[in-house]
Scaffold this motif. Structure first.
Motif, PDB file in Angstrom:
ATOM      1  N   MET A  88       0.834  -1.187   0.000  1.00 53.56           N
ATOM      2  CA  MET A  88       0.000   0.000   0.000  1.00 53.56           C
ATOM      3  C   MET A  88       0.872   1.240   0.000  1.00 53.56           C
ATOM      4  SD  MET A  88      -3.222  -0.853   2.415  1.00 53.56           S
ATOM      5  CE  MET A  88      -2.720  -2.269   3.370  1.00 53.56           C
ATOM      6  N   ASP A 140      -3.830   0.733  -3.067  1.00 54.22           N
ATOM      7  CA  ASP A 140      -3.311  -0.634  -3.093  1.00 54.22           C
ATOM      8  C   ASP A 140      -3.475  -1.122  -4.528  1.00 54.22           C
ATOM      9  OD1 ASP A 140      -2.282  -3.086  -2.355  1.00 54.22           O
ATOM     10  OD2 ASP A 140      -4.141  -3.813  -1.451  1.00 54.22           O
ATOM     11  N   ILE A 164      -6.487   1.353   8.130  1.00 56.67           N
ATOM     12  CA  ILE A 164      -6.038   2.294   7.105  1.00 56.67           C
ATOM     13  C   ILE A 164      -6.408   3.716   7.484  1.00 56.67           C
ATOM     14  CG2 ILE A 164      -6.365   2.993   4.704  1.00 56.67           C
ATOM     15  CD1 ILE A 164      -6.535  -0.042   4.048  1.00 56.67           C
TER      16      ILE A 164
END
Length: 162
Positions: free
Chosen positions: A1, A53, A91
């Motif tokens: 990511m 991602d 996240i």
């Protein structure tokens, strides 16, 4: 990511994530997603990021000036939005941490967040990133005809404006 600067090329995915957040009824008082030009004009150019991602946007964070008065030049409001499939994955916490870092690189000393009182996950993520609860703003505005309370949180930098 990866975390990268949010640009117009991300807008299709960013606006879809924004719309998804608005649909929860716990994101903000807006009822519509603005177009790119309106959103771009409302947010600081220097502090807007996405987490991707494999090129797919999972979430975004951006800052908005709270005032055009020079005394508040180092104060901004933070927005963090996650794709539905990325919520609860950590996240959001990473994005918020990254936007805090960006804010300090850009000489901002205080970040504010106004979060619906029911949005406990967002409050928790902000507190984990150094935000403190300033207070509850009762019945501050209506969403779909219902009065809503917001929590006001802030983070004062220990590096900038000390």
């Amino acid at each position: 990511m990866e975390i990268e600067q949010l640009t117009e090329k991300h807008w299709r995915e960013v606006s879809a994530i924004y719309a998804s957040g608005l649909a929860t009824g716990h994101a903000n008082f807006s009822s519509q997603v603005p177009g790119w030009a309106e959103w771009d004009n409302a947010h600081l150019k220097s502090c807007r990021i996405v987490m991707t991602d494999d090129g797919k946007v999972l979430g975004w964070a951006a800052l908005t000036a709270i005032s055009d008065r020079c005394v508040y030049a180092g104060v901004a409001e933070v927005s963090v939005y996650m794709a539905e499939n990325a919520r609860g994955s950590g996240i959001g916490k990473r994005l918020l941490n990254a936007i805090v870092d960006e804010s300090e690189k850009n000489n901002l000393w205080t970040l504010e967040a106004r979060i619906f009182a029911e949005n406990l996950a967002s409050i928790k993520i902000h507190q984990a990133n150094g935000f403190r609860i300033v207070g509850l703003r009762e019945r501050i505005g209506q969403l779909n005809g219902i009065w809503r309370d917001t929590m006001l949180l802030e983070r004062r930098s220990s590096k900038i404006g000390v």
